[in-house]
Design an enzyme around this catalytic site. Sequence first.
Site, short mmCIF file in Angstrom:
data_model
loop_
_atom_site.label_atom_id
_atom_site.label_comp_id
_atom_site.label_asym_id
_atom_site.label_seq_id
_atom_site.Cartn_x
_atom_site.Cartn_y
_atom_site.Cartn_z
N GLY A 81 1.07 -1.24 -0.08
CA GLY A 81 0.26 -0.19 0.11
C GLY A 81 1.04 1.03 -0.14
O GLY A 81 0.97 2.13 -0.45
N ASP A 82 2.09 1.17 0.62
CA ASP A 82 2.77 2.53 0.68
C ASP A 82 2.72 2.09 -0.40
O ASP A 82 3.79 3.49 -1.45
CB ASP A 82 4.19 2.05 1.80
CG ASP A 82 3.65 1.63 2.65
OD1 ASP A 82 1.95 2.46 3.30
OD2 ASP A 82 4.05 0.79 4.63
N1 LIG Z 1 -2.48 -10.42 -5.10
C1 LIG Z 1 -2.13 -9.41 -5.47
N2 LIG Z 1 -1.90 -9.37 -6.37
C2 LIG Z 1 -1.17 -8.61 -7.36
N3 LIG Z 1 -1.35 -6.87 -6.28
C3 LIG Z 1 -1.51 -6.89 -5.30
C4 LIG Z 1 -1.39 -7.89 -4.74
N4 LIG Z 1 -1.63 -8.06 -3.31
C5 LIG Z 1 -1.44 -5.93 -3.59
N5 LIG Z 1 -1.83 -6.10 -4.25
C6 LIG Z 1 -0.56 -4.41 -5.28
O1 LIG Z 1 -0.61 -3.57 -4.14
C7 LIG Z 1 -1.61 -2.74 -3.92
C8 LIG Z 1 -2.25 -2.46 -2.37
O2 LIG Z 1 -2.26 -3.39 -1.79
P1 LIG Z 1 -3.54 -3.77 -0.69
O3 LIG Z 1 -3.34 -5.25 -0.01
O4 LIG Z 1 -5.06 -3.85 -1.26
O5 LIG Z 1 -2.97 -2.60 0.50
P2 LIG Z 1 -2.62 -2.25 1.52
O6 LIG Z 1 -1.10 -2.83 1.86
O7 LIG Z 1 -2.23 -1.00 2.16
O8 LIG Z 1 -3.86 -3.15 2.41
C9 LIG Z 1 -2.63 -2.94 -4.54
O9 LIG Z 1 -3.01 -2.38 -5.17
C10 LIG Z 1 -1.79 -4.21 -5.78
O10 LIG Z 1 -1.59 -3.13 -6.96
O1 LIG Z 2 1.20 2.38 11.65
P1 LIG Z 2 0.52 1.27 11.06
O2 LIG Z 2 -0.83 0.91 10.87
O3 LIG Z 2 0.57 0.49 12.70
O4 LIG Z 2 1.02 0.19 10.43
C1 LIG Z 2 3.05 0.34 10.08
C2 LIG Z 2 3.14 -0.60 9.39
O5 LIG Z 2 2.49 -0.53 7.56
C3 LIG Z 2 4.56 -0.66 7.13
O6 LIG Z 2 3.89 0.97 6.73
C4 LIG Z 2 3.28 -1.83 5.61
O7 LIG Z 2 2.44 -1.43 5.56
P2 LIG Z 2 1.82 -1.68 4.23
O8 LIG Z 2 1.19 -2.53 3.80
O9 LIG Z 2 0.23 -1.68 3.98
O10 LIG Z 2 1.96 -0.43 3.18
C5 LIG Z 2 4.79 -1.49 7.98
O11 LIG Z 2 6.41 -1.32 6.94
C6 LIG Z 2 5.21 -0.84 9.29
O12 LIG Z 2 4.58 -2.71 10.17
#
Ligand SMILES: Nc1ncnc2c1ncn2[C@@H]1O[C@H](COP(=O)(O)OP(=O)(O)O)[C@@H](O)[C@H]1O
Ligand SMILES: O=P(O)(O)OC[C@H]1O[C@](O)(COP(=O)(O)O)[C@@H](O)[C@@H]1O
Length: 304
Positions: free
Chosen positions: A248-249
């Site tokens: 997500g980041d």
């Molecule tokens: N299974 C996957 N296959 C392909 N891309 C992925 C997958 N999981 C995550 N991503 C990529 O990472 C982005 C963020 O993932 P997501 O899990 O929805 O967000 P977060 O990390 O904030 O929970 C997605 O929009 C996509 O581009």
């Molecule tokens: O501040 P929070 O919500 O505890 O999240 C921190 C965690 O999220 C992350 O930034 C990863 O976030 P994403 O998977 O949503 O991109 C990790 O590096 C870290 O451990």
Amino acid sequence: MIYTCTLNPSIDYVMELDEVKLGQLNRSEKVAFYPGGKGINVSRVLKRLGSESVALGYLGGFTGEYIRQFLDQEGIMNRCIELEGTTRINIKLKANQETEMNGTGPQIPESEQFKLLSQVGELTEKDILVLAGSLPTSVPKDFYSKLAEHCLKHNIPFVLDTSGIALADTLRYRPFLIKPNQHELGELVGVPIKTLEDAAKYGKEVLQRGPEYVLVSIGGLGAVLVGKEITAFASVPQGEVINSVGAGDSMVAGFLSVFAKDGNILEAFRQGVAAGSATAFSQDLCTVEKVQELLPYVEVQVKE
Ligand SMILES: Nc1ncnc2c1ncn2[C@@H]1O[C@H](COP(=O)(O)OP(=O)(O)O)[C@@H](O)[C@H]1O
Ligand SMILES: O=P(O)(O)OC[C@H]1O[C@](O)(COP(=O)(O)O)[C@@H](O)[C@@H]1O
């Protein structure tokens, strides 16, 4: 300049196991650790994509020192405030599914809270501020709102990537972009988000509460970008998910690196998705090569 702000950075300690047995001794033969925290990850990916940023936030203790050195090595400007406490270590268990355990983080005294407010006070409308991650329990619940209010008053565009009350209460200060995943959007609107259509419908609803754009990611299902005059859907590339922590980041960083250069929203969306997937398919965060390799596989469709 892009400024990222991580109030609660972490070291992410990733352990791979075949299976996690609760209440028993589990041994992992594959472990790794990386600097983490949402804004720190955004800064690291921006750098890889050729965009400079300054990391703001708090670091302390031996874990904070590790992150400082890592950022220095990667050439990322760092103005994080030193704390007496120790930056947290978040556990990421990779077995048949991914389990995350995020700690609460060190105390941030009021004097240090003022320091950050004054750093943000130096930003101008030419800058972009990324407020990302959870609020440590020691800061007031309206801490993001205070920073956001300053941004609104001084026309400083800001991105908000957080969840729960911190997200809901800060929307009225009109973030330029928010990036909830499906669960975070579901929590915000009180309805489970299961499809891209749900994400578009409820993302549009959230626009009424203040943000200019809402970028909703639904892992491997795809992503949606909505703004007042735009609704766009993106497919995600197919691949083997190796470590989705930071995906997500990376999406936020991919988006911003294009947007900050030429303001092209749809291209920013496309690169955001490619960067998210590139990280999901990598051990650590994505590389620029991986993002470029995946870009042609991200199809963006605009819905009238
Ligand atoms: N299974 C996957 N296959 C392909 N891309 C992925 C997958 N999981 C995550 N991503 C990529 O990472 C982005 C963020 O993932 P997501 O899990 O929805 O967000 P977060 O990390 O904030 O929970 C997605 O929009 C996509 O581009
Ligand atoms: O501040 P929070 O919500 O505890 O999240 C921190 C965690 O999220 C992350 O930034 C990863 O976030 P994403 O998977 O949503 O991109 C990790 O590096 C870290 O451990």
